[in-house]
Enzyme design. Structure first.
Site, PDB file in Angstrom:
ATOM      1  N   ASP A  20     -10.795   2.810  -3.363  1.00 31.87           N
ATOM      2  CA  ASP A  20     -11.198   1.497  -2.832  1.00 31.87           C
ATOM      3  C   ASP A  20     -12.619   1.134  -3.253  1.00 31.87           C
ATOM      4  O   ASP A  20     -13.518   1.972  -3.218  1.00 31.87           O
ATOM      5  CB  ASP A  20     -11.177   1.515  -1.296  1.00 31.87           C
ATOM      6  CG  ASP A  20      -9.771   1.669  -0.755  1.00 31.87           C
ATOM      7  OD1 ASP A  20      -8.818   1.763  -1.550  1.00 31.87           O
ATOM      8  OD2 ASP A  20      -9.642   1.693   0.485  1.00 31.87           O
ATOM      9  N   ASP A  46       0.843  -1.201   0.000  1.00 32.87           N
ATOM     10  CA  ASP A  46       0.000   0.000   0.000  1.00 32.87           C
ATOM     11  C   ASP A  46       0.880   1.254   0.000  1.00 32.87           C
ATOM     12  O   ASP A  46       2.100   1.158   0.176  1.00 32.87           O
ATOM     13  CB  ASP A  46      -0.927  -0.051   1.230  1.00 32.87           C
ATOM     14  CG  ASP A  46      -2.251   0.631   0.966  1.00 32.87           C
ATOM     15  OD1 ASP A  46      -2.308   1.503   0.081  1.00 32.87           O
ATOM     16  OD2 ASP A  46      -3.232   0.305   1.661  1.00 32.87           O
TER      17      ASP A  46
HETATM   18  C1  GLA Z   1      -6.075   1.351   1.474  1.00 30.48           C
HETATM   19  C2  GLA Z   1      -6.169   0.337   0.339  1.00 30.48           C
HETATM   20  C3  GLA Z   1      -7.226  -0.697   0.650  1.00 30.48           C
HETATM   21  C4  GLA Z   1      -6.886  -1.407   1.962  1.00 30.48           C
HETATM   22  C5  GLA Z   1      -6.737  -0.372   3.073  1.00 30.48           C
HETATM   23  C6  GLA Z   1      -6.192  -0.998   4.341  1.00 30.48           C
HETATM   24  O1  GLA Z   1      -7.227   2.116   1.584  1.00 30.48           O
HETATM   25  O2  GLA Z   1      -6.459   0.991  -0.872  1.00 30.48           O
HETATM   26  O3  GLA Z   1      -7.337  -1.640  -0.390  1.00 30.48           O
HETATM   27  O4  GLA Z   1      -5.718  -2.140   1.793  1.00 30.48           O
HETATM   28  O5  GLA Z   1      -5.836   0.674   2.703  1.00 30.48           O
HETATM   29  O6  GLA Z   1      -6.001  -0.090   5.362  1.00 30.48           O
END
Ligand code: GLA
Length: 425
Positions: free
Chosen positions: A235, A174
């Site tokens: 997301d 990430d």
């Molecule tokens: C970000 C990523 C998600 C997930 C969260 C976890 O938002 O884009 O896919 O992994 O972090 O905290």
């Protein structure tokens, strides 16, 4: 209509067809840039990832069945192996954020939260491997993960070695809490090389472009050299609005992102949320069909212990999975949008094509849409004729069609009709 009007409208139509053909040719014909040279993800990764469904639930006292814990992953592994998931290709069982202890150990290594993962990651990996599956894990290029656990900045080599020692097979990396665009790029590259140096085959799943977009246009040729897949956009949530926004982002950027996808490196529009709460049956069909057209990694985030037979059949649909996993490895694109319908197409091996027609209208009932076959696959999909099979919403052999004919379909609101066209002669 007068003869002149007819002529003008015909010329206009021809103009449109040519414009679409040009776009299609552009998206379809370009050679793919060099991919990360680890021999992995020759087709989009398939598996399960905990985030959308289970998020950062660390409260195992009150919610022992849905907290992020060893128990959850052991149970999902067991089901993936015994309930047909592995057999159709879902292979990677992936841990997302919130698996870590709040601090590194005395030697600077990441460690799993000892209450929630009493056996540690190595034992979990052994179990997952014993089921014929692979294990994915999560870390972050910056100072902290998005949920606030230890980040890998300054520890890339140590973390890559730790994951390899444990027997991890995929890393989702990430991009939260990274203080500069330079650190972001350097960090993603550094971790890619560090993973390769371990000598273990570890799929590298990045979010590098997503964290660049607000500031810079990502250099996808470079990203493809370091990552096996990469998130571009926000997301996914368990809602139709979220699926629509991902599709809209994808179509707005398709000239840039479609040509870079191919064996070894894929655009990642995020998890499949089929089998949860927010999508209607038709919307789930749309997600499955379009993720197949987009050559997207198929990472489900749902509760495989409690999933309807309908959702399971959709996720395990072999014909749709075959489109997603087609060895030609070319990502599909939107061919046209008209009257609140979208037509998408994807070239497949053996000169076959996949075509998806989406009815985006959210009022009324099923609407009919007629497509002329000359317009598909740069005029080649059904030339001189083809066999058409409808795969979704239900599988139906539609039969033999000639190039000059057209096909009439009925599409439910927010639903999709997915077709496979094969050369007949
Ligand atoms: C970000 C990523 C998600 C997930 C969260 C976890 O938002 O884009 O896919 O992994 O972090 O905290």
């Amino acid at each position: 209509m007068t003869a002149t009007m007819k002529l003008v409208s015909r010329v206009r139509r021809l103009g449109c067809v040519l414009a679409f053909c040009f776009l299609a040719l552009f998206l379809w014909g370009l050679p793919v840039a060099r991919a990360l040279d680890n021999g992995l993800a020759m087709t989009p990764t398939m598996g399960w990832l905990h985030w959308e469904r289970f998020m950062c639930n660390v409260n195992c006292q009150e919610e022992p069945d849905s907290c992020v814990s060893e128990k959850l992953f052991l149970q999902i592994a067991e089901i993936m192996a015994s309930d047909g998931w592995k057999d159709v290709g879902y292979e990677y069982l992936c841990i997302d954020d919130c698996w870590m202890a709040p601090k590194r150990d005395s030697e600077g290594r990441l460690q799993a939260d000892s209450k929630r993962f009493p056996g540690g990651i190595r034992r979990l990996a052994n179990y997952v491997h014993s089921k014929g599956l692979k294990l994915g894990i999560y870390a972050d290029v910056g100072n902290k993960t998005c949920a606030g656990f230890p980040g890998s900045f300054g520890y890339y080599d140590i973390d890559a070695e730790t994951f390899a020692d444990w027997g991890v097979d995929l890393l989702k990396f990430d991009g939260c809490y990274c203080d500069s665009i330079k650190h972001l790029a350097d960090g993603y590259k550094h971790m890619s090389l560090a993973l390769n140096r371990t000598g273990r085959s570890i799929v590298y799943s990045c979010e590098w472009p997503l964290y660049m977009w607000p500031i810079f246009k990502p250099n996808y040729t470079e990203i493809r050299e370091y990552c096996n897949h990469w998130r571009n956009f926000a997301d996914v949530y368990d809602s139709w609005q979220s699926i629509r926004s991902i599709l809209d982002w994808t179509t707005s950027n398709q000239e840039r992102i479609v040509p870079v996808a191919g064996p070894g490196g894929w655009n990642d529009p995020d998890m499949l949320v089929i089998g949860n709460f927010g999508l209607s049956r038709d919307q789930q069909i749309t997600q499955m069909a379009l993720w197949a057209i987009m050559a997207a990694p198929l990472l489900m985030s749902n509760d495989l212990r409690h999933i309807s037979l309908e959702a399971k059949a959709l996720l395990q649909d072999k014909d749709v999975i075959a489109i997603n996993q087609d060895p030609l490895g070319k990502q599909g694109y939107r061919l046209r949008k008209e009257d609140n319908f979208e037509v998408w197409e994807r070239p497949l091996s053996n000169l076959a094509w996949a075509v998806a027609m989406v009815n985006l209208q959210e009022i009324g009932g099923p609407r009919s849409y007629t497509i002329s076959l000359t317009s598909l696959g740069q005029g080649l999909a059904c030339n001189p004729d083809c066999l058409i099979t409808q795969l979704l919403p239900v599988k139906r052999k539609l039969g033999f069609y000639e190039w000059t004919s057209s096909l009439k379909t009925q599409i439910n609101p927010t639903g999709t009709v997915l077709l496979r066209l094969e050369r007949a002669s």
